[in-house]
Design an enzyme around this catalytic site. Structure first.
Site, PDB file in Angstrom:
ATOM      1  N   SER B 159     -29.076  62.884  41.536  1.00 16.93           N
ATOM      2  CA  SER B 159     -29.360  64.167  40.900  1.00 16.93           C
ATOM      3  C   SER B 159     -29.846  65.188  41.935  1.00 16.93           C
ATOM      4  O   SER B 159     -29.192  65.370  42.959  1.00 16.93           O
ATOM      5  CB  SER B 159     -30.362  63.957  39.767  1.00 16.93           C
ATOM      6  OG  SER B 159     -30.446  65.092  38.953  1.00 16.93           O
ATOM      7  N   ARG B 228     -38.458  70.152  28.675  1.00 22.64           N
ATOM      8  CA  ARG B 228     -38.220  68.732  28.908  1.00 22.64           C
ATOM      9  C   ARG B 228     -37.274  68.149  27.854  1.00 22.64           C
ATOM     10  O   ARG B 228     -36.430  67.310  28.161  1.00 22.64           O
ATOM     11  CB  ARG B 228     -39.555  67.986  28.877  1.00 22.64           C
ATOM     12  CG  ARG B 228     -39.445  66.496  29.156  1.00 22.64           C
ATOM     13  CD  ARG B 228     -38.877  66.207  30.519  1.00 22.64           C
ATOM     14  NE  ARG B 228     -38.998  64.810  30.918  1.00 22.64           N
ATOM     15  CZ  ARG B 228     -38.482  64.295  32.019  1.00 22.64           C
ATOM     16  NH1 ARG B 228     -37.792  65.082  32.841  1.00 22.64           N
ATOM     17  NH2 ARG B 228     -38.637  63.039  32.329  1.00 22.64           N
ATOM     18  N   ASP B 323     -21.501  61.123  32.651  1.00 26.38           N
ATOM     19  CA  ASP B 323     -22.471  62.130  33.088  1.00 26.38           C
ATOM     20  C   ASP B 323     -21.872  63.521  32.882  1.00 26.38           C
ATOM     21  O   ASP B 323     -20.910  63.890  33.544  1.00 26.38           O
ATOM     22  CB  ASP B 323     -22.789  61.906  34.576  1.00 26.38           C
ATOM     23  CG  ASP B 323     -23.875  62.851  35.099  1.00 26.38           C
ATOM     24  OD1 ASP B 323     -24.283  63.783  34.367  1.00 26.38           O
ATOM     25  OD2 ASP B 323     -24.315  62.645  36.245  1.00 26.38           O
ATOM     26  N   HIS B 356     -26.152  61.027  32.678  1.00 21.71           N
ATOM     27  CA  HIS B 356     -26.765  61.328  33.962  1.00 21.71           C
ATOM     28  C   HIS B 356     -27.835  60.291  34.325  1.00 21.71           C
ATOM     29  O   HIS B 356     -27.999  59.935  35.491  1.00 21.71           O
ATOM     30  CB  HIS B 356     -27.377  62.724  33.878  1.00 21.71           C
ATOM     31  CG  HIS B 356     -27.881  63.247  35.188  1.00 21.71           C
ATOM     32  ND1 HIS B 356     -27.063  63.414  36.275  1.00 21.71           N
ATOM     33  CD2 HIS B 356     -29.113  63.635  35.584  1.00 21.71           C
ATOM     34  CE1 HIS B 356     -27.774  63.896  37.294  1.00 21.71           C
ATOM     35  NE2 HIS B 356     -29.018  64.025  36.900  1.00 21.71           N
ATOM     36  N   ASP B 357     -28.547  59.812  33.317  1.00 23.05           N
ATOM     37  CA  ASP B 357     -29.600  58.822  33.539  1.00 23.05           C
ATOM     38  C   ASP B 357     -29.079  57.494  34.077  1.00 23.05           C
ATOM     39  O   ASP B 357     -29.877  56.637  34.472  1.00 23.05           O
ATOM     40  CB  ASP B 357     -30.356  58.549  32.230  1.00 23.05           C
ATOM     41  CG  ASP B 357     -31.618  59.394  32.121  1.00 23.05           C
ATOM     42  OD1 ASP B 357     -31.932  60.118  33.090  1.00 23.05           O
ATOM     43  OD2 ASP B 357     -32.275  59.337  31.079  1.00 23.05           O
TER      44      ASP B 357
END
Lengths: 596, 596
Positions: B159, B228, B323, B356-357
Site C-alpha cells: 500500500s 476510517r 484489490d 486491498h487487505d
C-alpha cells in the site's frame, strides 16, 4: 427555452393529492400509523380511451415527481429524466400517459420527515416513522386509484426506483402489465449497506443535527454533504472518474501543499455536496437510505423465486456493466429467479462506462430497449420473422451463425411446447415457432444488439454466456433446448451439452461435419487445415474451436449415455437428409437427443 | 504468550533515534524546513558480517515501527505484520536483519503533527509542513545511515508502504539491491483521491477539530471515525464483505425500525472507527493521505519509464485480484514500465478474495513469493534446471505443454543474447539458457504456481495473458522471442504472432503438425477428429483451438511477409530433423522467423 420545444413535454406543474386522511391513517410495514399523507405528482401525455397506456415512473434517492419538462419558463434545468421522457423519446409521451410521484418519506412535496406532525405542529424530524419500499408503493397505488387508473402498462424505475418496480409487480400482480427494473437489486450488498451507514453516521454525528429537530437552527450540512459525496463516488465508476477527472488539478500546474481541495475530483465532490444540501433534507436522506437497506425480497419471501411466484407482469431487467453499486450480478440473480419461476423476463447488461449513473446517462441505448419493450407489450402477439423485414435487415445475423437448418429444426418441434433457444441471435427461429406453433419460447443470446432485436420482437430474451451454465433452470424444464451451430464454438462442449440435457427433455444440436469428403480430401492431398463452404474461415480466424464429425458425436453421445432420437445429415442448402454415407457426404447435421 | 514462542521474534522494543537536529533542519519537497526529527524504529535478526542481509520494511497508513513480536509480555496483539516476519516466516529473521521505522508525519513515535513545535512549544497541528513520500524515504535513509547499514538486500512494503519502496529504488539506486512493492500504485486514481478527500473533509469539518489544535480539548473523533470507516470499506472487497457479513443482523431476527446500527457490517464499521480514534491522530491522517494523494511518479518524471530509468534494483511486484483500491491494473502499469525500461522485474497478481487487505491476510502465498525472491536475490546466479530436482518435481509442467523441443530451441539461441519466452512454464528453458549461454532472459506465464516456480529460480517472470499483446515492449527489443507449443492454443494466432514479430528480432515458434500422416489417415478412414501422441486429447477437451499444418504455417508466413530462416520438422522424441515429406511425417515443427 429548448425544453418547451417539440421534443419536450414543455411547461408542467407538480400537483398534490391527499391520499390518506388524518383520521384514517395508513398502517405501515413497521406497524406504526401515519396520516395524513399528501402526494406530489406530475403527469404527461394522455390516458387513452381503453385506459391501457398508463406508465408509472418511480424515482431514485434524490429524485422527485418532476421527471421531464420545466416547472416555469425561467427554469434552467429540466426534470431529472428529461432525456428519456417526452414526445418521441424512449418513454414516448405521444403514445403513453406518464405519471411520477415523489415517494413517501421524500422532501419534494410528498409527506416526509420535513412535513408537519399533526401531534406537535412541528416538523416530524426523527418522530417520522421508519418507512419501507413497500410503504412507498402502497402510497403510489393509492394515488393511481385516485387518478382513476385501472391498470399500468408499465412501472419503470432505476436504482431505488427499480426496487419500487419489483415491489409493484409483487404487490399488485393484476395491476401491472409490465415491469422495467433498471440498475437495481433485490437487496443491498454488505458493501452498499456499509456506504449508506457511513453516510447516515455523518449526518447523525453532525453537531447541527439536533436529534433531527434542526429546522429552526443550522442544518446538518456537513454530515449531509459527506453522505452525498460518498454516494457520488459510488454512482460513478472508477473508469468513468478516471476519464472525467483523472488527476487533473483544479487551477494550478503544481501542488499547493495545503489542505484545500486542489484535484478536480475534489472540487467536483465539494460542489455535489454543496448543491445537494441546498435542495435536500438530511432526515429524508436517513429515511430513504434505511428503506433501501431494509429492502430484501429473499428475506421477506424466503427466496427470490417465491417472491416472484405470483407476479403476472412481463419483466425487462437492465443493468450496466460498470455499475458497482447495484451490480450486473445482482440483476442477473433476479433474472435467474424470474426465469426459474417461469415468468416472462428479458435481460440485458448494457455496456457503459458510466457506472450506476448510466441509467441517467445512456438515453440512446436504454431508450431503444424501453421503447421496444413498451411497444411490444402494448401491441398483441408475436409475428413471423419474415414479416419484419426492416428488423431483419437492421439486425442481420453474423454470417458465421447463418442457419440453413432453421426450417428443419422448426419441423421437429411439436406445437404448444416449451423451447429454450441457446444463441438465438435476432430471434428469427423463436418468433416463427411462436407465431406458427404457439410455442412458449425463451432465448439466450450474448450480443447486445441481438438481444435488443429480440426485445423488439416481443420475445423473452436473456443476455447470458452459455459457458456459465444454466444453474437457474430446473431439470427438464423445457420440452426442447436448441443449440444450433454453436457446439463447436464453446470452450467446454461436454459441460455445455450435459447442462442442456439436464434442463431439456430433448436437446436439438446442429454442427458442421468435419469429416465431410472435402475436408478429408483437403487434409489428405493438400496437407492443410480444411476450408469448405461450411467451414469457411482460415485456421487462424475461425470461431470454431473444436472439430468434430458425425462419428465423433455418435461416440460422444454413447460415452455420455445420451439417446439419439433422430440424426439428420444435411447438405449446406438442402432440406433433404443425406442417406448414403452421411459422415462422408453431409456438410452439417442435426441431432435430436435426450438423457433421462 | 505464543508470540514469544519459536515462530515469533518475541519481546521487542521500539527505539528512537534523532536523525535531524533542530539547528540543521531537513529541507522538505515543499521547500519548507523541519527539525528536529526523531524516528521510532524496531529491528529483528542480526546484520551479518558481510552486511548484505538488511531488509527495510515500510508500513502503510495506520501502521508503525512495531512489525512483529510483542512490546511487553502483557501485549495481547503482536505487531502488524507478525504473520510475515519472524523465524522461518516469509521474511525470515533467522536469515535477515529486519528494520522498520514509523514514517515521518506519523503518530507512533516519529516526528509528526502531534510532536511539539519548537517555535511554539505546543503540538504542531496544522503548522506541521506538508510532507511527501519522498520526504518519508529521506528520513528512513538517514536512519539507515545512522544504523551503519551500507546497503539493503531489499525494501519491502504494501500500500503506502509500497510507494515508499518505489521511491527508495528511484532515490537510492545503489543502496537497494531489490524492491518488493505489494498492492501499491505509482499514483492514486481519481476514485482513491475522492475517498481520501471525503475522509479529510469529515475531519476538517468536525466541530472539535479546532483548526488542528484539538490537543487540549475534545478530539475530532467523529470525523476521524468516518474517515476510517470509508477507508475500511475500500480495504475489503465486495465479495470479501459479502462472505464476512452478508446481510446478517447483529443480534436480532427482524428489523429494529430505528437508526441504530443493526446490520453486522454496520457494527463492524462502528468498531473499526471507534478503535482507530483511540490509537490514531486525526492530523496525521490528514498529512499521510495527502502525501499519498500527491505521490505521482508519472507527473514527477514525465513518464513511468523515465521514473525507473536509473534504478538498479531487482523488482518484485505483487497485486491482489480483488484489490479495487490499488488495482492489479495499476501494478501492471508499473511492471510494464519497468519491463520497457529493461529492468529485472517479476510480477504476480495473486488470486485472493480479501481486497486491498490481502497483503496482511495472505501470509502463505505472499510469504512463498517473498521468501523465494529474497533467497534468489541473496544467492548468486541462476543454475540449470536439472540441478533443481525438487523444484522440478514440485512444479511439474502440465502435460499438454511438455516440450521435447527445448533442447533443439536451446541450440538455436546464440550466447549472450536477449530472450523473451512466452508461456515459459516453470522456467526450465530460461534457466538453462541463462546458465549455459549467459542469455538475458525474461519469461511470461499465466499460471500463478508456475510464476512462483520461476521466481524461486531467480528468473524475471511476468504474469500476463499473451492474448493481450505486448504493448509495453519496444520494437525489436529482444534478440529472440520464443513461443513453444502455444500458437495453436491462443484465440487470435495472427494478432499474437504479429506482436511477437514486432518485439523480437527473431521469433521461434513450435507447434504440432496437423497434417501428420496419422491425422490424415484417421480423418480419411475413420472419419473422426484426429487423436495422436502429439494431439492427444479428444475433440471436446483439447486445449488446442486452432489446427494447422506445416503448409498452413508456410502460407501464413508468406501472406504476412514473414521470412522463414529455419524450419525444423521433428518427430515427437527425436532431435533429428525429418528431411523427407516433412508435412506428412513430422509430428511437430520448429520455425525461426523474422520480419524486418
Amino acid at each position: 427555452m429548448a425544453e418547451t420545444g417539440k421534443n419536450s413535454v414543455g411547461l408542467v406543474k407538480t400537483d398534490k393529492m391527499r391520499v390518506i386522511e388524518q383520521d384514517k391513517p395508513l398502517e405501515l410495514e413497521s406497524g406504526k400509523k401515519l396520516g395524513p399523507i399528501d402526494v406530489a405528482y406530475e403527469t404527461y401525455g394522455k390516458l387513452n380511451e381503453a385506459g391501457d397506456n398508463a406508465i408509472l415512473i418511480c424515482h431514485a434517492l434524490s429524485g422527485n415527481a418532476h421527471v421531464a419538462g420545466v416547472n416555469s419558463p425561467e427554469d434552467k434545468k429540466p426534470g431529472w429524466w428529461n432525456v428519456m421522457v417526452g414526445p418521441g423519446k424512449g418513454i414516448d409521451t405521444n403514445k403513453y400517459f406518464v405519471i411520477c410521484s415523489n415517494f413517501l418519506g421524500g422532501c419534494s412535496g410528498t409527506t416526509g420527515p420535513r412535513s408537519v406532525n399533526p401531534q406537535t405542529q412541528k416538523p416530524y424530524g426523527l418522530d417520522f416513522p421508519i418507512i419501507t419500499i413497500a410503504d412507498m408503493v402502497k402510497v403510489q397505488k393509492l394515488l393511481a386509484d385516485k387518478l382513476g387508473i385501472k391498470n399500468l402498462l408499465s412501472v419503470i424505475g432505476g436504482s431505488i426506483g427499480g426496487m419500487q418496480v419489483l415491489q409493484w409487480a409483487i404487490a399488485y400482480p393484476d395491476f401491472v402489465k409490465s415491469a422495467i427494473a433498471i440498475a437495481t437489486t433485490t437487496h443491498l450488498s454488505a458493501q452498499s449497506i456499509a456506504f449508506d451507514a457511513v453516510g447516515r453516521n455523518a449526518i447523525l454525528a453532525d453537531s447541527n443535527f439536533a436529534g433531527g429537530q434542526y429546522h429552526t437552527g443550522k442544518s446538518p450540512d456537513m454530515g449531509l454533504g459527506i453522505a452525498r459525496m460518498i454516494g457520488h463516488i459510488t454512482y460513478l465508476s472508477e473508469q468513468g472518474m478516471r476519464a472525467k477527472f483523472g488527476r487533473e488539478l483544479r487551477s494550478a500546474e503544481s501542488y499547493s501543499y495545503d489542505f484545500n481541495s486542489e484535484f478536480a475530483v475534489e472540487t467536483y465532490l465539494d460542489y455535489q455536496g454543496q448543491s445537494f444540501v441546498e435542495r435536500f433534507d438530511a432526515n429524508s436522506y436517513l429515511y430513504i437510505t434505511k428503506a433501501a437497506d431494509y429492502f430484501d425480497l429473499e428475506k421477506e419471501y424466503g427466496s427470490l423465486e417465491k417472491a416472484f411466484a405470483e407476479t403476472k407482469s412481463r419483466f425487462l431487467v437492465i443493468s450496466f456493466a460498470s455499475d458497482w453499486l447495484f451490480t450486473p450480478a445482482q440483476s442477473k440473480a433476479m433474472v435467474d429467479a424470474l426465469a426459474a419461476a417461469n415468468k416472462p423476463v428479458s435481460y440485458c447488461d448494457i455496456a457503459s462506462p458510466y457506472g450506476h449513473d448510466a441509467f441517467l446517462l445512456e438515453p440512446e441505448i436504454l431508450g431503444s430497449f424501453l421503447s421496444g419493450f413498451l411497444d411490444a407489450t402494448h401491441r398483441p402477439g408475436i409475428t413471423r420473422a419474415t414479416k419484419h423485414k426492416t428488423q431483419k435487415a437492421k439486425y442481420k445475423m453474423p454470417s458465421s451463425r447463418a442457419r440453413v437448418d432453421y426450417e428443419l429444426i422448426e419441423s421437429l418441434i411439436k406445437p404448444n411446447s416449451t423451447v429454450l433457444d441457446i444463441g438465438c441471435g435476432n430471434g428469427e427461429l423463436l418468433a416463427n415457432l411462436t407465431a406458427d406453433k404457439n410455442v412458449k419460447g425463451r432465448g439466450i443470446e450474448f450480443q447486445q444488439e441481438l438481444v435488443l432485436a429480440c426485445v423488439n420482437r416481443g420475445l423473452s430474451i436473456i443476455q447470458h454466456d452459455i459457458e456459465l451454465g444454466l444453474a437457474n433452470y430446473a431439470n427438464k424444464s423445457f420440452d426442447y433446448v436448441i443449440l444450433s451451430q454453436t457446439l463447436q464454438t464453446v470452450k467446454e462442449p461436454k459441460k455445455v451439452f450435459k447442462e442442456l440435457l439436464r434442463v431439456g427433455k430433448k436437446v436439438i444440436v446442429s454442427f458442421p461435419n468435419f469429416a465431410h469428403w472435402q475436408c478429408r480430401a483437403q487434409l489428405l492431398f493438400l496437407g492443410k487445415a480444411p476450408q469448405t463452404k461450411q467451414l469457411h474461415c482460415k485456421w487462424h480466424n475461425s470461431q470454431n474451436i473444436h472439430f468434430l464429425s458425425i462419428k465423433d458425436f455418435d461416440d460422444f453421445c454413447a460415452k455420455l449415455g445420451v439417446k439419439v432420437e433422430e440424426k439428420i445429415p444435411l447438405g449446406k442448402a438442402r432440406l433433404k437428409p443425406i442417406r448414403f454415407a452421411p459422415n462422408f457426404f453431409a456438410e452439417q447435421v442435426i441431432y435430436v437427443t435426450r438423457k433421462d
